[in-house]
Design a protein around this motif. Structure first.
Motif, PDB file in Angstrom:
ATOM      1  N   LEU A   1      20.576 -45.602 -12.810  1.00  0.00           N
ATOM      2  CA  LEU A   1      19.665 -46.250 -12.049  1.00  0.00           C
ATOM      3  C   LEU A   1      19.803 -47.810 -12.149  1.00  0.00           C
ATOM      4  N   LEU A   2      20.024 -48.656 -12.969  1.00  0.00           N
ATOM      5  CA  LEU A   2      19.901 -49.848 -13.023  1.00  0.00           C
ATOM      6  C   LEU A   2      20.934 -50.605 -12.225  1.00  0.00           C
ATOM      7  N   ARG A   3      22.015 -49.844 -11.979  1.00  0.00           N
ATOM      8  CA  ARG A   3      23.001 -50.360 -10.992  1.00  0.00           C
ATOM      9  C   ARG A   3      22.617 -50.180  -9.546  1.00  0.00           C
ATOM     10  N   GLY A   4      22.407 -51.431  -8.923  1.00  0.00           N
ATOM     11  CA  GLY A   4      22.044 -51.426  -7.301  1.00  0.00           C
ATOM     12  C   GLY A   4      20.546 -51.340  -7.329  1.00  0.00           C
ATOM     13  N   ALA A   5      19.770 -51.293  -8.444  1.00  0.00           N
ATOM     14  CA  ALA A   5      18.267 -51.555  -8.284  1.00  0.00           C
ATOM     15  C   ALA A   5      17.938 -52.616  -7.800  1.00  0.00           C
ATOM     16  N   PRO A   6      16.676 -52.533  -6.921  1.00  0.00           N
ATOM     17  CA  PRO A   6      16.178 -53.611  -6.147  1.00  0.00           C
ATOM     18  C   PRO A   6      15.780 -54.826  -7.082  1.00  0.00           C
ATOM     19  N   PRO A   7      16.054 -56.003  -6.850  1.00  0.00           N
ATOM     20  CA  PRO A   7      15.678 -57.111  -7.884  1.00  0.00           C
ATOM     21  C   PRO A   7      14.187 -57.071  -8.345  1.00  0.00           C
ATOM     22  N   GLY A   8      13.329 -56.833  -7.232  1.00  0.00           N
ATOM     23  CA  GLY A   8      12.018 -56.677  -7.546  1.00  0.00           C
ATOM     24  C   GLY A   8      11.379 -55.845  -8.580  1.00  0.00           C
ATOM     25  N   MET A   9      12.018 -54.993  -8.871  1.00  0.00           N
ATOM     26  CA  MET A   9      11.514 -53.724  -9.900  1.00  0.00           C
ATOM     27  C   MET A   9      12.588 -53.480 -10.951  1.00  0.00           C
ATOM     28  N   ARG A  10      13.736 -54.290 -10.986  1.00  0.00           N
ATOM     29  CA  ARG A  10      14.688 -53.846 -11.766  1.00  0.00           C
ATOM     30  C   ARG A  10      14.128 -54.298 -13.353  1.00  0.00           C
ATOM     31  N   GLU A  11      13.496 -55.364 -13.287  1.00  0.00           N
ATOM     32  CA  GLU A  11      13.180 -55.678 -14.741  1.00  0.00           C
ATOM     33  C   GLU A  11      11.863 -54.626 -15.358  1.00  0.00           C
ATOM     34  N   GLU A  12      11.261 -54.093 -14.507  1.00  0.00           N
ATOM     35  CA  GLU A  12       9.916 -53.163 -14.814  1.00  0.00           C
ATOM     36  C   GLU A  12      10.961 -51.910 -15.140  1.00  0.00           C
ATOM     37  N   LEU A  13      11.869 -51.508 -14.339  1.00  0.00           N
ATOM     38  CA  LEU A  13      12.580 -50.214 -14.432  1.00  0.00           C
ATOM     39  C   LEU A  13      13.146 -50.289 -15.820  1.00  0.00           C
ATOM     40  N   GLU A  14      13.778 -51.320 -16.283  1.00  0.00           N
ATOM     41  CA  GLU A  14      14.506 -51.505 -17.371  1.00  0.00           C
ATOM     42  C   GLU A  14      13.550 -51.228 -18.747  1.00  0.00           C
ATOM     43  N   ARG A  15      12.566 -51.960 -18.595  1.00  0.00           N
ATOM     44  CA  ARG A  15      11.682 -51.913 -19.596  1.00  0.00           C
ATOM     45  C   ARG A  15      11.099 -50.527 -19.821  1.00  0.00           C
ATOM     46  N   GLN A  16      10.740 -49.774 -18.760  1.00  0.00           N
ATOM     47  CA  GLN A  16      10.361 -48.420 -19.170  1.00  0.00           C
ATOM     48  C   GLN A  16      11.472 -47.433 -19.482  1.00  0.00           C
ATOM     49  N   LEU A  17      12.732 -47.761 -18.780  1.00  0.00           N
ATOM     50  CA  LEU A  17      13.621 -47.060 -19.396  1.00  0.00           C
ATOM     51  C   LEU A  17      13.792 -47.035 -20.924  1.00  0.00           C
ATOM     52  N   TYR A  18      14.057 -48.425 -21.439  1.00  0.00           N
ATOM     53  CA  TYR A  18      14.016 -48.572 -22.912  1.00  0.00           C
ATOM     54  C   TYR A  18      12.927 -48.122 -23.887  1.00  0.00           C
ATOM     55  N   ALA A  19      11.794 -48.085 -23.157  1.00  0.00           N
ATOM     56  CA  ALA A  19      10.621 -47.567 -23.978  1.00  0.00           C
ATOM     57  C   ALA A  19      10.748 -45.932 -23.881  1.00  0.00           C
ATOM     58  N   CYS A  20      11.174 -45.455 -22.855  1.00  0.00           N
ATOM     59  CA  CYS A  20      11.480 -44.001 -22.830  1.00  0.00           C
ATOM     60  C   CYS A  20      12.625 -43.558 -24.013  1.00  0.00           C
ATOM     61  N   MET A  21      13.501 -44.264 -23.914  1.00  0.00           N
ATOM     62  CA  MET A  21      14.725 -44.235 -24.995  1.00  0.00           C
ATOM     63  C   MET A  21      14.138 -44.464 -26.290  1.00  0.00           C
ATOM     64  N   ALA A  22      13.232 -45.022 -26.847  1.00  0.00           N
ATOM     65  CA  ALA A  22      12.877 -45.266 -28.047  1.00  0.00           C
ATOM     66  C   ALA A  22      11.788 -43.964 -28.445  1.00  0.00           C
ATOM     67  N   LEU A  23      11.566 -43.246 -27.645  1.00  0.00           N
ATOM     68  CA  LEU A  23      10.839 -41.989 -28.156  1.00  0.00           C
ATOM     69  C   LEU A  23      11.376 -41.297 -29.410  1.00  0.00           C
ATOM     70  N   ARG A  24      10.374 -40.941 -30.280  1.00  0.00           N
ATOM     71  CA  ARG A  24      11.217 -39.987 -31.298  1.00  0.00           C
ATOM     72  C   ARG A  24      10.571 -38.741 -31.702  1.00  0.00           C
ATOM     73  N   GLY A  25      11.180 -37.651 -31.683  1.00  0.00           N
ATOM     74  CA  GLY A  25      10.669 -36.330 -31.676  1.00  0.00           C
ATOM     75  C   GLY A  25       9.459 -36.209 -32.854  1.00  0.00           C
ATOM     76  N   HIS A  26       9.622 -36.845 -33.870  1.00  0.00           N
ATOM     77  CA  HIS A  26       8.661 -36.699 -34.974  1.00  0.00           C
ATOM     78  C   HIS A  26       7.552 -37.729 -35.090  1.00  0.00           C
ATOM     79  N   ALA A  27       7.455 -38.565 -33.990  1.00  0.00           N
ATOM     80  CA  ALA A  27       6.353 -39.469 -33.781  1.00  0.00           C
ATOM     81  C   ALA A  27       5.143 -38.890 -33.691  1.00  0.00           C
ATOM     82  N   GLY A  28       4.160 -39.375 -34.492  1.00  0.00           N
ATOM     83  CA  GLY A  28       2.640 -38.905 -34.222  1.00  0.00           C
ATOM     84  C   GLY A  28       2.289 -38.947 -32.744  1.00  0.00           C
ATOM     85  N   GLN A  29       1.548 -37.992 -32.386  1.00  0.00           N
ATOM     86  CA  GLN A  29       1.005 -37.845 -30.876  1.00  0.00           C
ATOM     87  C   GLN A  29       2.199 -38.015 -29.734  1.00  0.00           C
ATOM     88  N   MET A  30       3.427 -37.419 -30.195  1.00  0.00           N
ATOM     89  CA  MET A  30       4.507 -37.484 -29.307  1.00  0.00           C
ATOM     90  C   MET A  30       4.062 -37.018 -27.835  1.00  0.00           C
TER      91      MET A  30
END
Length: 428
Positions: free
Chosen positions: A374-403
């Motif tokens: 998704l990041l390759r070719g993403a519009p410059p205006g939303m790339r930063e927000e998209l990258e932030r959300q993707l990294y927050a998503c990748m940080a999810l853990r199965g054993h975290a509280g209120q997952m």
């Protein structure tokens, strides 16, 4: 005296010139012969590997033999064995016992799969044993009523998927598929074919998801041979090397080539939305939760309308089955607690057993698979927000509280961000 030296020098030079030409000819002749020899050897190895790998005629002969003897039946049997309007095309097999082919059935094109079982190799001079009758078609036995068969299917689903209130509805759906000739009843031969198909997780799980449009639709079956819709584009990145070249191309170069052959960015967004919806549907869905244990691009494809399809349902594992399997795994470290390609749990150092809780949920792994896509070719205006959300998503853990709550929040935010990019286009 000087005049007599000239012809001699010329003759000497001419001799060396001719000798050099002869040497060059011999050199190139040798190189040509060596190239032909090596090329012939490579072609021979590829041919023998192909003939060893692709045994569609054996599959068809075995299935049609059982059909003609009245052991099995199904919606595709007559077309495959009598009318020959269903045919096997190009070989796509990567395992000897799991035969995969492109196929045609009238005006429909699809993918045909057939299991040969264990392939036995014999030394030269040995007499092969007579082919034993496959035990997969011994159930249900003669005299089994439809109600008893329903009970068999129900108990099988309960074991695979766990206890759910709507299993009876799924049983009715499966019996409707089993009625291949649509005469309103399931014959013993059709029941045997369906029972054999249900033993294969990819068929069972494919049936669960095809109503939601996540997997290719089942077109027909005969015994354990079955045909599904063909997904025209795959893998996810839209490029697949021919199988003889896969082992020769370095992984880094192949990943770079993958990116060259991706669709346009709005189309990638629509495909990604399909993957996120698949993750959403298998997380606490109608028939429980499922883990996706391999997010490799090869297991996903997309249609002409850029709708995602899971092309290999074997990567899906019911959560109950996953827990049963990992709780018996012994371990020394977390590296020992891996199920499938990438379903990981942690090791309990006191009991030296793998814990049942997966380290990463499906959504985190899906975002990891989509990051570069998704990041390759993403519009410059939303790339930063998209990258932030993707990294927050990748940080999810199965054993975290209120997952569950965090999972839903991240998923909804990411889908909303992507939807805004295509809601005003024809891709919506």
């Amino acid at each position: 005296m000087a005049k007599s030296l000239f012809p001699r020098a010329w003759v000497k030079k001419s001799f060396f010139f001719q000798a050099r030409i002869s040497f060059v000819r011999v050199k190139y002749l040798f190189l040509t012969w060596l190239t032909v020899l090596v090329g012939s050897w490579v072609l021979y190895l590829q041919y023998t590997a192909y003939t060893e790998l692709c045994r569609g005629h054996e599959c068809k002969n075995a299935i049609c033999d059982k059909y003609r003897r009245g052991i099995i039946d199904g919606s595709a049997c007559a077309s495959l064995c009598d009318k020959e309007t269903l045919y096997l095309g190009r070989c796509l097999s990567t395992l000897t016992n799991n035969q995969v082919y492109t196929g045609g059935w009238g005006e429909q094109s699809g993918i045909i799969r057939c299991n040969l079982g264990k392939v036995v190799h014999y030394e030269l001079g040995e007499e092969p044993e007579p082919r034993r009758e496959a035990l997969m078609f011994d159930k249900p036995t003669r005299g089994t009523s439809v109600e008893k068969f329903k009970e068999m299917v129900f108990n099988h689903l309960k074991f695979k998927l766990g206890e759910h209130t709507n299993l009876a509805t799924l049983v009715s759906q499966i019996l409707s598929v089993a009625d291949g000739n649509k005469d309103g009843r399931v014959s013993l031969q059709e029941a045997r074919s369906m029972w054999a198909l249900l033993q294969m997780d990819e068929v069972l799980l494919g049936l669960l998801l095809q109503d939601r449009g996540h997997t290719p639709r089942l077109l027909g079956f005969c015994g354990d041979l079955y045909m599904t819709e063909r997904v025209p584009y795959g893998p996810l990145y839209g490029f697949s090397l021919p199988w003889p070249l896969v082992s020769w191309v370095p992984g880094g170069l192949q990943r770079t080539m993958d990116q060259w052959f991706t669709p346009s960015w709005p189309h990638k967004v629509k495909i990604s939305m399909g993957l996120l919806e698949l993750v959403e549907d298998v997380f606490h869905g109608t028939y429980g939760s499922f883990l996706i244990c391999d997010f490799a691009a090869a297991h996903f494809g997309y249609t002409d309308r850029h709708e995602l399809r899971l092309t290999d349902a074997r990567v899906l594992v019911p959560e109950d089955e996953f827990r049963r399997n990992v709780r018996v795994l012994k371990c020394e470290s977390d590296a020992d607690c891996v199920y499938g390609a990438d379903c990981r749990t942690s090791c309990d150092p006191l009991e030296r057993r793998c814990r049942e809780e997966p380290v990463q949920p499906n959504l985190a792994k899906a975002c990891g698979a989509l990051k570069d896509y998704l990041l390759r070719g993403a519009p410059p205006g939303m790339r930063e927000e998209l990258e932030r959300q993707l990294y927050a998503c990748m940080a999810l853990r199965g054993h975290a509280g209120q997952m569950n709550m965090e999972h839903s929040l991240i998923l909804n935010n990411l889908k909303a961000l992507l939807w805004r990019q295509i809601s005003h286009t024809k891709d919506s």
